[in-house]
Design a protein around this motif. Structure first.
Motif, PDB file in Angstrom:
ATOM      1  N   SER A   1       0.982  -1.046  -0.411  1.00  0.00           N
ATOM      2  CA  SER A   1       0.302  -0.195   0.215  1.00  0.00           C
ATOM      3  C   SER A   1       0.980   0.645  -0.137  1.00  0.00           C
ATOM      4  O   SER A   1       2.007   0.938   0.572  1.00  0.00           O
ATOM      5  N   ILE A   2       0.352   2.238  -0.734  1.00  0.00           N
ATOM      6  CA  ILE A   2       0.983   3.219  -1.175  1.00  0.00           C
ATOM      7  C   ILE A   2       0.393   4.632   0.049  1.00  0.00           C
ATOM      8  O   ILE A   2      -0.456   4.705   0.707  1.00  0.00           O
ATOM      9  N   ILE A   3       1.369   5.147   1.347  1.00  0.00           N
ATOM     10  CA  ILE A   3       0.100   5.735   2.181  1.00  0.00           C
ATOM     11  C   ILE A   3       0.718   7.255   1.759  1.00  0.00           C
ATOM     12  O   ILE A   3       1.356   7.428   1.788  1.00  0.00           O
ATOM     13  N   THR A   4      -0.088   8.583   2.529  1.00  0.00           N
ATOM     14  CA  THR A   4       0.089   9.768   2.381  1.00  0.00           C
ATOM     15  C   THR A   4       1.119   9.930   4.033  1.00  0.00           C
ATOM     16  O   THR A   4       0.417   9.810   5.211  1.00  0.00           O
ATOM     17  N   ASN A   5       2.360  10.063   4.330  1.00  0.00           N
ATOM     18  CA  ASN A   5       2.674  10.401   5.622  1.00  0.00           C
ATOM     19  C   ASN A   5       3.008  11.865   5.744  1.00  0.00           C
ATOM     20  O   ASN A   5       4.531  12.081   5.333  1.00  0.00           O
ATOM     21  N   LEU A   6       2.142  12.178   6.673  1.00  0.00           N
ATOM     22  CA  LEU A   6       2.671  13.877   6.605  1.00  0.00           C
ATOM     23  C   LEU A   6       3.320  13.675   8.076  1.00  0.00           C
ATOM     24  O   LEU A   6       3.035  14.945   9.034  1.00  0.00           O
TER      25      LEU A   6
END
Length: 126
Positions: free
Chosen positions: A84-89
């Motif tokens: 999975s590709i996540i948004t890591n802020l």
């Protein structure tokens, strides 16, 4: 692309944090019309509640194709299926991005420091 000072950031963040859906939608529309440097958009997303954050990221997903913004995407390896590709802020990602790509932008540095301090103080006071 435009920058955002702390005063304007607070005003827009307040609208995006509203419990009234109409206000949030107005804030999202304002965000689209401001033509901000994407780093400000992502800082607003980080500072928003989960629902608003998802809306901001979804409506501005094209920012991740801009130079350097791939740092905010992370692949999570799965043992049982596809990755999975996540948004890591994360704060670390913002710090690294700003140091590498926006080191001459005093507005974003000031805003980053303000938001980081706000979160640290909020954590300590809880």
């Amino acid at each position: 692309m435009n920058s955002l000072n702390i005063k304007d950031y607070k005003s827009l963040s307040e609208i995006l944090s509203s419990s009234v859906e109409e206000d949030v939608n107005i804030g999202l529309e304002n965000l689209k019309n401001l033509n901000l440097d994407p780093v400000y958009t992502l800082l607003l997303a980080k500072d928003s509640n989960k629902s608003t954050r998802e809306k901001i990221i979804e409506s501005h997903s094209d920012v991740f194709s801009n130079d350097g913004f791939d740092i905010f995407k992370q692949e999570i390896v799965s043992m049982y299926g596809s990755n999975s590709i996540i948004t890591n802020l994360s704060w670390q990602n913002f710090y690294n991005f700003i140091n590498k790509n926006r080191k001459d932008d005093n507005d974003v540095k000031t805003l980053f420091e303000y938001l980081f301090d706000k979160e640290i103080k909020g954590t300590i006071e809880e």
